[in-house]
Structures are given as structure tokens and as C-alpha cells.
Write an enzyme that holds these catalytic residues in place. Structure first.
Site, PDB file in Angstrom:
ATOM      1  N   SER A  91       0.835  -1.189   0.000  1.00  0.00           N
ATOM      2  CA  SER A  91       0.000   0.000   0.000  1.00  0.00           C
ATOM      3  C   SER A  91       0.884   1.259   0.000  1.00  0.00           C
ATOM      4  O   SER A  91       1.677   1.432  -0.922  1.00  0.00           O
ATOM      5  CB  SER A  91      -0.966  -0.040   1.186  1.00  0.00           C
ATOM      6  OG  SER A  91      -2.039   0.853   1.022  1.00  0.00           O
ATOM      7  N   HIS A 225      -7.604  -5.983   0.554  1.00  0.00           N
ATOM      8  CA  HIS A 225      -6.446  -5.107   0.649  1.00  0.00           C
ATOM      9  C   HIS A 225      -5.305  -5.753   1.443  1.00  0.00           C
ATOM     10  O   HIS A 225      -4.135  -5.501   1.168  1.00  0.00           O
ATOM     11  CB  HIS A 225      -6.866  -3.786   1.299  1.00  0.00           C
ATOM     12  CG  HIS A 225      -5.864  -2.684   1.140  1.00  0.00           C
ATOM     13  ND1 HIS A 225      -5.560  -2.133  -0.085  1.00  0.00           N
ATOM     14  CD2 HIS A 225      -5.089  -2.034   2.052  1.00  0.00           C
ATOM     15  CE1 HIS A 225      -4.655  -1.173   0.087  1.00  0.00           C
ATOM     16  NE2 HIS A 225      -4.353  -1.105   1.357  1.00  0.00           N
TER      17      HIS A 225
END
Length: 271
Positions: A91, A225
Site C-alpha cells: 500500500s 487489501h
């Protein structure tokens, strides 16, 4: 070689053939990758980044920009670039990894064998939703939706007091981040994507190809995620397939039936 504060080696391997530098997401700490040291073969030494605001760096000055954060990592990484290396960023960590590789190149040091950009769109595609100025409740809802932390933990006032300032600081760096279009990497880039990640599209991941003169690819995983906390064996296997020490090392990894008891799950890495 002396240890430092920004980069840590959970299990030093002086004889390793290469080093893997791992960078956490917004609000994350080194424990996101701590379990990887027990999964990687002896030929690879794990180096994990500890940004300011975490652990014994809780009172360290906050960087003014993403480039400054990466420059601090690069300065401490330089003595460890005496052998091949690769970078893995999750990320926000993927963007920091991008800046780190650029900085290392500006210092005249060797480029990595590969950058692994996990759960992150190409630099100019990231959406800024102003998370750093959200109310505590809205920010906690955002974190819970990403799946990075147990929502029940975010109800604890003492945890909020400890975690939210760090997360806001990282999100502010992201909000101010302005990647330079002309600064291209020369190394291969592998974009790792969870197919159920609401923050990322396959096209957004594929456009990392615009940020390197080397080859690029997209590698798909089941999950959202934080897909990497659910399937560390496959993640490590895909890494090994793309590193110079693959081959016999990968076969040994597959045959070992790696014991997973040491894996530290992503939700706990906020603590």
C-alpha cells in the site's frame, strides 16, 4: 555492521545471497513482515522498515515528505547494498519503495533486482480522500473497511490515542505526495493485487508499467487489501519465483512444508 533505527534485521543472515527490504502501509510497523523472516530461505535476509512514530521511534521527527522518508531509509540501507537486493512495499509502502529505489539510484548505488508494489495503484493514480483530516470515527470506519484491524479494537480509547496520530501522519504524507513523472525506475516491477481490494483496480496496478523502463507485471491473489496476511506461503513463493536466488531455493521451500506458527497477522501490526 552496526544496526540502525529506521531499518531492522529480525534474523541477521550475514551469509545471505541477497536482501529483501520490506516497507509497511500507512500506520503500519515492522511487525507486518516480522513472520517473513521465518518463511524466507537462508539465502535471503529480511530487512524491515520502521518509520517514525513506531516502537522506539515514537518521538523521532516526522519527515516533511515521502521523498524525505525514503531518503532516510536509503541512507541507512546504503551499507547493506553490498549484494543483490529487492524491495517489497504494501500500500503506502509501495510508494515509499518507489521513492527509495529512486533515491538509491541518485546515490549511485545498485538498483534492486525488483520492486514488488503490493495493493497499490501506480503513483499518480492514488485517490486522496482527506483521511488525515477525518474525524476519529470516520477514520476508524475507513480502517475497519480496509480490513487491517479488528473494528472492536478501534473502540478502545487508549488504542485510538496511540494509533490514530501515526495513521494521520502517514495519510498526510500521502495527501502531499507529488510523484515526478520523469523519474522512472530501471528495475522490473511486480504489482501484487488482491482481487477483492476495493482500493485498487487491475488497471491501476498494471499502470506501474509507466513508471519503469524495465518489465512489469500484475500478479493476482484471492482476498482484499490485506490479502498477504491470509496466504503468506503463496506470497513468499511468488517472491522467490521472481528473485535471482530462485530455482533450487524455491524447490527447497516447496519441499519444506513451511511451518506457519510464526506468522504475525496484519491486524495486530497496528499495535
Amino acid at each position: 555492521m552496526a544496526e540502525n533505527r529506521a531499518l531492522r534485521r529480525p534474523f541477521p543472515r550475514p551469509g545471505a545471497a541477497m536482501r529483501l527490504v520490506c516497507l509497511p502501509h500507512a500506520g503500519g510497523s515492522q511487525s507486518l513482515y516480522q513472520g517473513w523472516a521465518q518463511l524466507l530461505p537462508p539465502e535471503i535476509e529480511l530487512i524491515v522498515a520502521c518509520p517514525p512514530g513506531r516502537l522506539d521511534r515514537i518521538d523521532d521527527p516526522w519527515p516533511a515528505s515521502m521523498a524525505d522518508l525514503a531518503a532516510g531509509f536509503a541512507a541507512e540501507l546504503a551499507p547493506w547494498l553490498d549484494r543483490p537486493w529487492a524491495a517489497f512495499g504494501h500500500s503506502m509502502g509501495a510508494l515509499v519503495g518507489h521513492e527509495l529505489v529512486l533515491r538509491v539510484g541518485q546515490m549511485g548505488l545498485p538498483a534492486p533486482a525488483r520492486l514488488f508494489a503490493s495493493a497499490c495503484a501506480a503513483p499518480t493514480l492514488r485517490r486522496n480522500r482527506g483521511q488525515h483530516v477525518m474525524t476519529d470515527d470516520d477514520l476508524c470506519a475507513e480502517l475497519a473497511a480496509l480490513g487491517g484491524i479488528d473494528p472492536a479494537l478501534l473502540e478502545l480509547p487508549e488504542l485510538r490515542e496511540m494509533v490514530l496520530p501515526v495513521i494521520r501522519g502517514d495519510y498526510e504524507l500521502l495527501a502531499r505526495y507529488q510523484p515526478r513523472r520523469g523519474d522512472l525506475l530501471s528495475c522490473p516491477v511486480s504489482a501484487f493485487v488482491g482481487l477483492d481490494d476495493a482500493e485498487l483496480t487491475l488497471d491501476g496496478a498494471a499502470r506501474w508499467s509507466e513508471w519503469t523502463t524495465g518489465p512489469s507485471e500484475v500478479v493476482e491473489f484471492a482476498g482484499g487489501h490485506f490479502y498477504l496476511s491470509e496466504q503468506p506461503e503463496r506470497v513468499i513463493g511468488e517472491l522467490l519465483d521472481r528473485l535471482p536466488v530462485a530455482g533450487a531455493v524455491r524447490r527447497a521451500f516447496d519441499q519444506a512444508g513451511t511451518e506457519m506458527s510464526g506468522w504475525l497477522s496484519t491486524p495486530q501490526e497496528f499495535l
